[in-house]
Design a protein around this motif. Structure first.
Motif, mmCIF file in Angstrom:
data_model
loop_
_atom_site.group_PDB
_atom_site.id
_atom_site.type_symbol
_atom_site.label_atom_id
_atom_site.label_comp_id
_atom_site.label_asym_id
_atom_site.label_seq_id
_atom_site.Cartn_x
_atom_site.Cartn_y
_atom_site.Cartn_z
ATOM 1 N N ARG A 74 29.408 76.247 74.304
ATOM 2 C CA ARG A 74 29.593 76.777 72.956
ATOM 3 C C ARG A 74 31.076 76.722 72.601
ATOM 4 O O ARG A 74 31.924 77.064 73.417
ATOM 5 C CB ARG A 74 29.084 78.213 72.880
ATOM 6 C CG ARG A 74 29.118 78.804 71.468
ATOM 7 C CD ARG A 74 28.625 80.232 71.490
ATOM 8 N NE ARG A 74 27.225 80.276 71.838
ATOM 9 C CZ ARG A 74 26.224 80.189 70.957
ATOM 10 N NH1 ARG A 74 26.508 80.022 69.673
ATOM 11 N NH2 ARG A 74 24.968 80.248 71.339
ATOM 12 N N VAL A 75 31.352 76.291 71.398
ATOM 13 C CA VAL A 75 32.730 76.102 70.953
ATOM 14 C C VAL A 75 33.041 77.117 69.856
ATOM 15 O O VAL A 75 32.274 77.264 68.898
ATOM 16 C CB VAL A 75 32.958 74.674 70.425
ATOM 17 C CG1 VAL A 75 34.397 74.510 69.948
ATOM 18 C CG2 VAL A 75 32.648 73.648 71.525
ATOM 19 N N TYR A 76 34.141 77.817 70.016
ATOM 20 C CA TYR A 76 34.602 78.775 69.021
ATOM 21 C C TYR A 76 35.895 78.243 68.403
ATOM 22 O O TYR A 76 36.824 77.866 69.118
ATOM 23 C CB TYR A 76 34.849 80.142 69.653
ATOM 24 C CG TYR A 76 33.617 80.792 70.240
ATOM 25 C CD1 TYR A 76 32.749 81.530 69.445
ATOM 26 C CD2 TYR A 76 33.317 80.651 71.594
ATOM 27 C CE1 TYR A 76 31.616 82.118 69.980
ATOM 28 C CE2 TYR A 76 32.192 81.236 72.145
ATOM 29 C CZ TYR A 76 31.337 81.971 71.324
ATOM 30 O OH TYR A 76 30.210 82.547 71.860
ATOM 31 N N VAL A 77 35.935 78.222 67.077
ATOM 32 C CA VAL A 77 37.120 77.753 66.377
ATOM 33 C C VAL A 77 37.447 78.743 65.266
ATOM 34 O O VAL A 77 36.608 79.558 64.852
ATOM 35 C CB VAL A 77 36.920 76.342 65.787
ATOM 36 C CG1 VAL A 77 36.700 75.324 66.886
ATOM 37 C CG2 VAL A 77 35.751 76.329 64.806
ATOM 38 N N GLY A 78 38.660 78.662 64.794
ATOM 39 C CA GLY A 78 39.083 79.518 63.697
ATOM 40 C C GLY A 78 40.498 79.169 63.285
ATOM 41 O O GLY A 78 41.214 78.437 63.979
ATOM 42 N N HIS A 79 40.884 79.702 62.148
ATOM 43 C CA HIS A 79 42.229 79.498 61.637
ATOM 44 C C HIS A 79 42.762 80.837 61.158
ATOM 45 O O HIS A 79 42.047 81.596 60.484
ATOM 46 C CB HIS A 79 42.230 78.486 60.489
ATOM 47 C CG HIS A 79 43.573 78.272 59.879
ATOM 48 N ND1 HIS A 79 44.614 77.690 60.572
ATOM 49 C CD2 HIS A 79 44.060 78.582 58.647
ATOM 50 C CE1 HIS A 79 45.674 77.629 59.793
ATOM 51 N NE2 HIS A 79 45.369 78.173 58.616
#
Length: 253
Positions: free
Chosen positions: A70-75
């Protein structure tokens, strides 16, 4: 007509286990036939395929290590009085009895506002969240330099707790025209919370958000799953499979 060889009346029929010895010449024996051997060779095709015998582990459920991670991304945008984090949330799908998969819920973008408690320090325990739908994302993307918008959310709308939590998100242009001003106001009667968090977003930061929204929007709609399922040789997607579809009438004019 087939001619049969004459048999010697003194001869006996050959039975299994008897030897090939000529009875007319008891001292003379027939030469034993040469032993022939047969060798089988695998086809080069099967040698190249590297086939393995299926085992019980082949039919067992996949282990967690075999599943894709599972990949978590954010800015994040950090300012003196608050921080803003933007995270995409994937859509939800449900399987149908026919074996197909249907979109059950569109994805969204989660905004998290955290107030500052010091220099470059933020209290994420007091964060307030706001979920942007795909339509609200489109509204923010269409804002001009002097445009503004406002969204109202009630998580308990239509339920007995309606009105106990009110969230208002405003995006307004900065007075000097250098960007937009995001303000989230939350009134939570259940937790006795009344808080307003605001953060300025520059033109450059806003441009990054718009670029990210442009990229992620088709995925929030689930259109990437449809695109990945399309195969040119799939007969179910041909016009003959559904001759009465509305698209056929539209493009057949």
């Amino acid at each position: 007509m087939q001619l049969l060889p004459l048999q010697n009346p003194n001869s006996r029929p050959f039975l299994p286990g008897t030897s090939f010895r000529n009875r007319s010449s008891p001292n003379t024996s027939l030469k034993s036939p040469k032993k022939l051997s047969l060798k089988c060779r695998r086809s080069e095709f099967f040698q190249q395929q590297n086939f393995t015998r299926p085992s019980e582990s082949s039919f067992s459920p996949q282990s967690p290590a075999a599943l894709p991670p599972r990949v978590y991304v954010g800015h994040s945008i950090y300012k003196g009085k608050a921080a803003l984090t933007i995270e995409p949330k994937a859509p939800e799908f449900v399987p149908l009895d026919s074996g197909a998969i249907k979109l059950a819920k569109e994805g969204f973008v989660l905004l998290q506002f955290a107030p500052a408690v010091g220099t470059r320090q933020y209290d994420w325990n007091r964060k307030q969240v706001f979920s942007l739908s795909v339509t609200e994302i489109g509204t923010i993307m269409s804002l001009g330099a002097k445009d503004s918008c406002e969204f109202f959310h009630d998580p308990f709308k239509g339920k007995s707790e309606e009105g106990k939590i009110r969230k208002i998100l405003k995006a307004e242009p900065l007075p000097d025209g250098s960007g937009h001003f995001f303000n989230l106001s939350v009134q939570n009667r259940l937790l006795n919370v009344d808080e307003s968090i605001y953060i300025p977003v520059t033109k450059a930061e806003y441009t990054v958000l718009i670029s990210a929204f442009n990229f992620i929007l088709p995925y929030l709609l689930g259109w990437h799953a449809f695109a990945n399922s399309v195969k040119p040789e799939d007969p179910s997607r041909s016009n003959s499979a559904n001759p009465r579809s509305g698209a056929d009438f539209e493009w057949g004019r």
